[in-house]
Design an enzyme around this catalytic site. Structure first.
Site, PDB file in Angstrom:
ATOM      1  N   GLU A 121       0.843  -1.198   0.000  1.00 29.25           N
ATOM      2  CA  GLU A 121       0.000   0.000   0.000  1.00 29.25           C
ATOM      3  C   GLU A 121       0.879   1.249   0.000  1.00 29.25           C
ATOM      4  OE1 GLU A 121      -2.323  -0.240   3.565  1.00 29.25           O
ATOM      5  OE2 GLU A 121      -2.555  -2.404   3.384  1.00 29.25           O
ATOM      6  N   LYS A 123       2.383   4.530   1.156  1.00 34.72           N
ATOM      7  CA  LYS A 123       2.442   5.104   2.510  1.00 34.72           C
ATOM      8  C   LYS A 123       2.160   6.609   2.412  1.00 34.72           C
ATOM      9  CE  LYS A 123       5.272   5.350   6.664  1.00 34.72           C
ATOM     10  NZ  LYS A 123       5.153   6.825   6.825  1.00 34.72           N
ATOM     11  N   ASP A 125       1.745  10.372   3.287  1.00 37.83           N
ATOM     12  CA  ASP A 125       2.458  11.281   4.188  1.00 37.83           C
ATOM     13  C   ASP A 125       1.453  12.251   4.797  1.00 37.83           C
ATOM     14  OD1 ASP A 125       4.524  12.410   5.548  1.00 37.83           O
ATOM     15  OD2 ASP A 125       5.346  13.527   3.849  1.00 37.83           O
ATOM     16  N   TYR A 232      -7.327   2.396   5.893  1.00 41.94           N
ATOM     17  CA  TYR A 232      -6.517   1.229   5.548  1.00 41.94           C
ATOM     18  C   TYR A 232      -6.472   0.126   6.599  1.00 41.94           C
ATOM     19  CZ  TYR A 232      -3.040   4.040   8.119  1.00 41.94           C
ATOM     20  OH  TYR A 232      -2.392   4.813   9.051  1.00 41.94           O
ATOM     21  N   LYS A 320      10.672   2.711   2.972  1.00 44.17           N
ATOM     22  CA  LYS A 320      10.771   4.133   2.642  1.00 44.17           C
ATOM     23  C   LYS A 320      11.495   4.341   1.314  1.00 44.17           C
ATOM     24  CE  LYS A 320       8.956   6.134   6.337  1.00 44.17           C
ATOM     25  NZ  LYS A 320       9.706   7.141   7.057  1.00 44.17           N
ATOM     26  N   CYS A 414      33.215  19.734  28.267  1.00 42.83           N
ATOM     27  CA  CYS A 414      31.860  20.156  27.907  1.00 42.83           C
ATOM     28  C   CYS A 414      31.858  21.620  27.493  1.00 42.83           C
ATOM     29  CB  CYS A 414      30.921  19.944  29.102  1.00 42.83           C
ATOM     30  SG  CYS A 414      29.250  20.571  28.824  1.00 42.83           S
ATOM     31  N   CYS A 417      29.497  23.574  30.428  1.00 45.02           N
ATOM     32  CA  CYS A 417      29.895  23.729  31.836  1.00 45.02           C
ATOM     33  C   CYS A 417      31.386  23.568  32.060  1.00 45.02           C
ATOM     34  CB  CYS A 417      29.134  22.748  32.714  1.00 45.02           C
ATOM     35  SG  CYS A 417      29.657  21.021  32.517  1.00 45.02           S
ATOM     36  N   CYS A 432      29.533  14.477  28.840  1.00 42.38           N
ATOM     37  CA  CYS A 432      29.902  15.428  29.888  1.00 42.38           C
ATOM     38  C   CYS A 432      29.717  14.759  31.248  1.00 42.38           C
ATOM     39  CB  CYS A 432      29.029  16.674  29.783  1.00 42.38           C
ATOM     40  SG  CYS A 432      29.069  17.745  31.239  1.00 42.38           S
ATOM     41  N   CYS A 438      25.474  20.561  35.107  1.00 46.30           N
ATOM     42  CA  CYS A 438      25.652  21.119  33.763  1.00 46.30           C
ATOM     43  C   CYS A 438      24.325  21.715  33.313  1.00 46.30           C
ATOM     44  CB  CYS A 438      26.098  20.028  32.797  1.00 46.30           C
ATOM     45  SG  CYS A 438      26.141  20.556  31.060  1.00 46.30           S
TER      46      CYS A 438
END
Length: 689
Positions: A121, A123, A125, A232, A320, A414, A417, A432, A438
């Site tokens: 079927e 698909k 969107d 469907y 897809k 990081c 921080c 981190c 942080c």
């Protein structure tokens, strides 16, 4: 015709029933069959008489009243709808090889070498919907939501002209039809042209336009947007009248639902591939957007044998279309810090149109990916939207690299921080070590906490959370539920200071009141949502539900984790040692326990009750399989146990209720004997079902 002022109660009731039936019949003839049998004037006369009778007898307004075709605006947002059967998503594949593997996995599960018939079927969107009918009358519409709970969009679905409001007499007494609402390409272009001329913000693509239109609080706006739909599949049904997916489509068409004309039965993998390529070739000529093809086992009997994984059916897959690609330049590489401390590199791109969407950023995944592809600032790169959604960099066009280009050096501290960022030997991600000290991790933890699959608190968007954190108004998830009491003063018992929201730019009494109402509406939370909201590494919404099913209450779960008692946890089918370690480490952090305790003072975490359980002899019991089964595969047996309301574990422990043995049963049977756990064979198991 009798004057409305002279109608008796019973006469008015009978005429409203006649009008609802006649107008629905006229709608079907006009919108679905393109064969109107009433003039516009006669149609309008019927609708006006219906409206006038309802005005005099408001207590007689029917659920299928023509006046509800548009309806009044919903004033306080959408109410929630619990799906009687979960609206699950599909697994994605992106190649023919993966489709072949999917077909082979179906055969392995069913233990057969015979060809299995599939139906392919397009698909669509768009946005998934569910439409419930009782005694042939449309009574409720809902979005997918998180799969178990959606939003009530009954009034909005009524505005879609293709949706039947009444079904023929041969339809099941209870029927839940599911499908996809979409906006055609022509209607999308017309809407954007109209909005552009009015100086309004235009939509990025038809899918966004459809989703935004269907979730309007005012159904009148939805009615103006010219939405369409395809049906469907089904959810709850009182009596199933079809034996295959193709047969179901025939029933749908006979009841007045639009189905996609490109649905096709495929006898083997070769036909599946041919149909996929055909749909990809004609994709651009279709009047609506499709982003792939869904392949389903056609036989309902086989679908039921195959059953479901945690979040997806075993009998269907979404194939897809290949991602669209384009070339652009990397202007910068910056590092984002997530709620678990993961440092994720992001490329800032020279904006480029990829498949109709302007892309200006792309994920670079991790430092190993940057090294492997040798990605640098200033590079010309090929990008694609994987699955037509997430922008990714496929590769570098080395001949276009600037002469002064330098290798990108991934930071070991990081960027937010300054704490050291470490990388475990078995991980690709650098993290981190600052924890909730942080700011980036703290903010991301709050964003996750209020996200759609977690507490889903309207009004607390990313920008507001960023602002509230910067002003010390909101420093952790527990602070959310003390916002109202702290507004206008200081609360010595909170980690955040007092404030006056009404005085902030962009806020007023109404918006503040709406925010507090949205928060207070979420003081009762389901156990799966709460576990997911905590943001534990590796624990997604599916795993959170597994935990809830096996522990039932949050205290049961937390007490075991604090005590580092993981025997029950690792016995759950789908939870391994690595995930268990992350969960235990989360509860070993004092600040996490502190925030949880503050939260539990403000909210109620509901006990988990599995509404999908069946009443069988193994409902609620923890079962373990061992040995070789003769009448079904191990996977099929596990699926049957889950469908019967049992919990399936991978190992035997003192919490196991039942062990099902096949031939050559090993150590699990011996352990069960030692613990005094009941042992049954395959035939006894089937009789229990």
């Amino acid at each position: 015709m009798k004057a409305i002022t002279e109608l008796t109660f019973d006469e008015a009731k009978a005429e409203l029933e006649y009008l609802a039936t006649e107008i629905a019949k006229a709608d079907s003839a006009y919108y679905q069959n393109d064969d109107p049998y009433l003039s516009d004037a006669e149609y309008d006369r019927l609708k006006h008489r219906n409206f006038d009778i309802e005005a005099r007898f408001p207590e007689l307004i029917r659920q299928d009243s023509p006046s509800k075709k548009v309806g009044a605006a919903v004033k306080n947002g959408f109410t929630k709808v619990s799906h009687s059967f979960p609206m699950l998503s599909l697994g994605d594949v992106f190649s023919t090889d993966e489709v072949s593997e999917f077909v082979m996995s179906v055969k392995r599960y069913l233990n057969t070498n015979e060809n299995i018939e599939f139906i392919s079927e397009p698909k669509i969107d768009g946005l998934s919907f569910s439409a419930r009918y009782e005694n042939g009358v449309f009574v409720q519409g809902a979005t997918r939501g998180d799969g178990t709970t959606g939003e009530d969009i009954t009034a909005n679905l009524r505005t879609i002209k293709q949706l039947p409001l009444r079904l023929p007499a041969d339809a099941p007494r209870i029927l839940e039809v599911r499908g996809e609402v979409y906006m055609s390409k022509a209607d999308f272009l017309a809407l954007n042209e109209k909005y552009a001329s009015e100086g309004k913000k235009i939509f990025a693509n038809p899918r966004n336009a459809a989703a935004g239109s269907l979730r309007q609080l005012d159904p009148n706006i939805t009615a103006e947007r010219n939405l369409s739909l395809f049906a469907y599949t089904w959810g709850e049904v009182s009596e199933r009248q079809w034996s295959s997916q193709a047969d179901f489509f025939n029933h749908l068409k006979s009841w007045g639902f639009p189905t996609n004309p490109h649905n096709k039965i495929c006898a083997n993998i070769s036909e599946i591939e041919q149909n996929f390529n055909h749909l990809m070739d004609i994709r651009a000529t279709l009047p609506y957007d499709i982003d792939g093809v869904v392949h389903k086992v056609n036989s309902i009997e086989l679908q039921e044998r195959l059953g479901f994984l945690t979040r997806t059916p075993r009998w269907a897959i979404a194939h897809k279309f290949p991602a669209e690609q384009a070339q652009t330049i990397i202007n910068n590489i910056r590092i984002q810090v997530g709620r678990t401390g993961a440092l994720t590199p992001v490329a800032d791109l020279e904006p480029i149109n990829v498949g109709g969407v302007i892309v200006s950023h792309a994920t670079l995944h991790n430092e190993d990916e940057i090294k492997r592809k040798d990605i640098r600032i200033g590079d010309t790169v090929i990008i694609q939207r994987a699955g037509d959604v997430i922008p990714q960099i496929i590769g570098v066009i080395s001949e276009k690299r600037p002469s002064d280009s330098q290798e990108f050096l991934f930071p070991h501290t990081c960027p937010v921080c300054g704490a050291h960022a470490t990388k475990e030997e078995d991980e690709a991600v650098r993290r981190c070590t600052g924890g909730l000290t942080c700011p980036a991790q703290a903010k991301e933890r709050i964003k996750h906490f209020v996200s759609r699959d977690a507490f889903d608190i309207a009004g607390l968007g990313d920008k507001i959370i960023e602002d509230f954190y910067a002003e010390n108004i909101l420093l952790n998830p527990a602070d959310i539920f003390t916002l109202e009491q702290r507004n206008g003063g200081d609360d010595l018992f909170s980690s955040a200071k007092g404030f006056h929201l009404e005085r902030k730019e962009g806020w007023g009494a109404k918006s503040v009141d709406n925010l507090f109402k949205a928060i207070n509406n979420k003081r009762n939370i389901s156990l799966p949502r709460f576990i997911y909201a905590l943001g534990i590494r590796q624990v997604g919404s599916a795993t959170a539900r597994l935990i809830a099913q096996n522990y039932n209450t949050f205290n049961n779960f937390m007490n075991d984790m604090i005590a580092k008692d993981t025997a029950k946890l690792v016995s759950i089918d789908g939870i391994g040692a690595s995930m268990a370690t992350d969960i235990v480490e989360f509860f070993a952090e004092e600040h996490n326990i502190s925030i949880i305790n503050l939260l539990l003072q403000q909210i109620n975490v509901e006990e988990f009750i599995d509404t999908t359980k069946k009443d069988t002899l193994i409902s609620g019991k923890t079962v373990v399989f061992t040995g070789t089964l003769q009448k079904m595969t191990r996977a099929e047996a596990k699926a049957k146990a889950l469908e019967a309301g049992a919990k399936v574990a991978g190992s035997v422990s003192k919490s196991t209720d039942l062990v099902i043995i096949g031939t050559d049963a090993g150590s699990k049977a011996k352990t069960a004997q030692e613990l005094g756990i009941k042992i049954i064979n395959e035939d006894e198991f089937l009789s229990f079902l």
